[in-house]
Design a protein around this motif. Structure first.
Motif, short mmCIF file in Angstrom:
data_model
loop_
_atom_site.label_atom_id
_atom_site.label_comp_id
_atom_site.label_asym_id
_atom_site.label_seq_id
_atom_site.Cartn_x
_atom_site.Cartn_y
_atom_site.Cartn_z
N PRO A 247 0.81 -1.23 0.00
CA PRO A 247 0.00 0.00 0.00
C PRO A 247 0.84 1.28 0.00
N GLN A 248 0.26 2.32 -0.54
CA GLN A 248 0.90 3.64 -0.53
C GLN A 248 0.80 4.24 0.87
N PRO A 249 1.83 4.94 1.32
CA PRO A 249 1.80 5.56 2.64
C PRO A 249 0.98 6.84 2.66
N VAL A 250 0.70 7.29 3.87
CA VAL A 250 0.01 8.55 4.11
C VAL A 250 0.96 9.43 4.90
N LYS A 251 1.17 10.67 4.46
CA LYS A 251 2.01 11.60 5.20
C LYS A 251 1.17 12.26 6.28
N LEU A 252 1.51 12.01 7.54
CA LEU A 252 0.79 12.60 8.66
C LEU A 252 1.46 13.87 9.17
N GLY A 253 2.67 14.12 8.71
CA GLY A 253 3.43 15.31 9.10
C GLY A 253 4.68 15.36 8.26
N THR A 254 5.52 16.36 8.48
CA THR A 254 6.72 16.50 7.67
C THR A 254 7.68 15.32 7.83
N ARG A 255 7.69 14.71 9.02
CA ARG A 255 8.59 13.58 9.26
C ARG A 255 7.84 12.33 9.69
N ILE A 256 6.54 12.28 9.42
CA ILE A 256 5.73 11.14 9.85
C ILE A 256 5.04 10.51 8.64
N THR A 257 5.44 9.29 8.33
CA THR A 257 4.83 8.51 7.26
C THR A 257 4.21 7.28 7.89
N ALA A 258 3.00 6.95 7.49
CA ALA A 258 2.32 5.80 8.08
C ALA A 258 1.45 5.13 7.03
N TRP A 259 0.93 3.96 7.38
CA TRP A 259 0.05 3.20 6.51
C TRP A 259 -1.25 2.91 7.24
N ARG A 260 -2.35 2.90 6.52
CA ARG A 260 -3.65 2.59 7.12
C ARG A 260 -3.69 1.13 7.54
N VAL A 261 -4.16 0.89 8.75
CA VAL A 261 -4.25 -0.48 9.28
C VAL A 261 -5.10 -1.35 8.36
N GLU A 262 -6.18 -0.80 7.84
CA GLU A 262 -7.07 -1.58 6.98
C GLU A 262 -6.32 -2.12 5.76
N GLN A 263 -5.44 -1.31 5.18
CA GLN A 263 -4.69 -1.75 4.01
C GLN A 263 -3.63 -2.80 4.37
N ILE A 264 -3.02 -2.67 5.54
CA ILE A 264 -2.04 -3.67 5.99
C ILE A 264 -2.76 -4.99 6.27
N ARG A 265 -3.94 -4.92 6.88
CA ARG A 265 -4.73 -6.12 7.13
C ARG A 265 -5.06 -6.84 5.81
N GLU A 266 -5.47 -6.08 4.79
CA GLU A 266 -5.77 -6.65 3.47
C GLU A 266 -4.53 -7.31 2.88
N LEU A 267 -3.38 -6.67 3.01
CA LEU A 267 -2.13 -7.23 2.49
C LEU A 267 -1.82 -8.55 3.15
N ILE A 268 -1.96 -8.63 4.46
CA ILE A 268 -1.69 -9.87 5.19
C ILE A 268 -2.67 -10.96 4.77
N GLU A 269 -3.94 -10.61 4.65
CA GLU A 269 -4.95 -11.60 4.26
C GLU A 269 -4.75 -12.10 2.84
N ARG A 270 -4.31 -11.23 1.94
CA ARG A 270 -4.00 -11.66 0.56
C ARG A 270 -2.83 -12.63 0.56
N GLY A 271 -1.82 -12.36 1.40
CA GLY A 271 -0.66 -13.25 1.46
C GLY A 271 -0.98 -14.60 2.06
N ALA A 272 -1.96 -14.63 2.96
CA ALA A 272 -2.35 -15.89 3.61
C ALA A 272 -3.27 -16.72 2.73
N ALA A 273 -3.85 -16.10 1.71
CA ALA A 273 -4.81 -16.82 0.85
C ALA A 273 -4.10 -17.74 -0.12
#
Length: 77
Positions: A51-77
């Motif tokens: 997934p693409q990251p989200v910039k939460l501040g000038t030095r803060i990059t994060a990813w949405r939990v929902e997208q990480i959950r989908e990534l994990i579930e796709r890998g487990a399938a």
């Protein structure tokens, strides 16, 4: 490796929470949710595999939990 059921329903995760981080003198280890190295993660983001990251501040990059959950579930399938 964490399962998607241990993740919060919503929110954001920083890169160290996703790929893990070894312990230091000042902080405990963070176990990996998705065990790849940082450079592999960023290459996967660039290639569209992760997934693409989200910039939460000038030095803060994060990813949405929902997208990480989908990534994990796709890998487990």
């Amino acid at each position: 490796m964490h399962t998607s059921s241990t993740l919060p329903e919503t929110g954001y995760l920083r890169l160290s929470q996703i790929v893990g981080k070894p312990a230091t003198d000042n902080s405990p280890a963070i176990p990996a949710i998705y065990p790849v190295c940082k450079s592999t993660w960023w290459a996967g983001v660039k290639a569209g595999r992760y997934p693409q990251p989200v910039k939460l501040g000038t030095r803060i990059t994060a990813w949405r939990v929902e997208q990480i959950r989908e990534l994990i579930e796709r890998g487990a399938a």
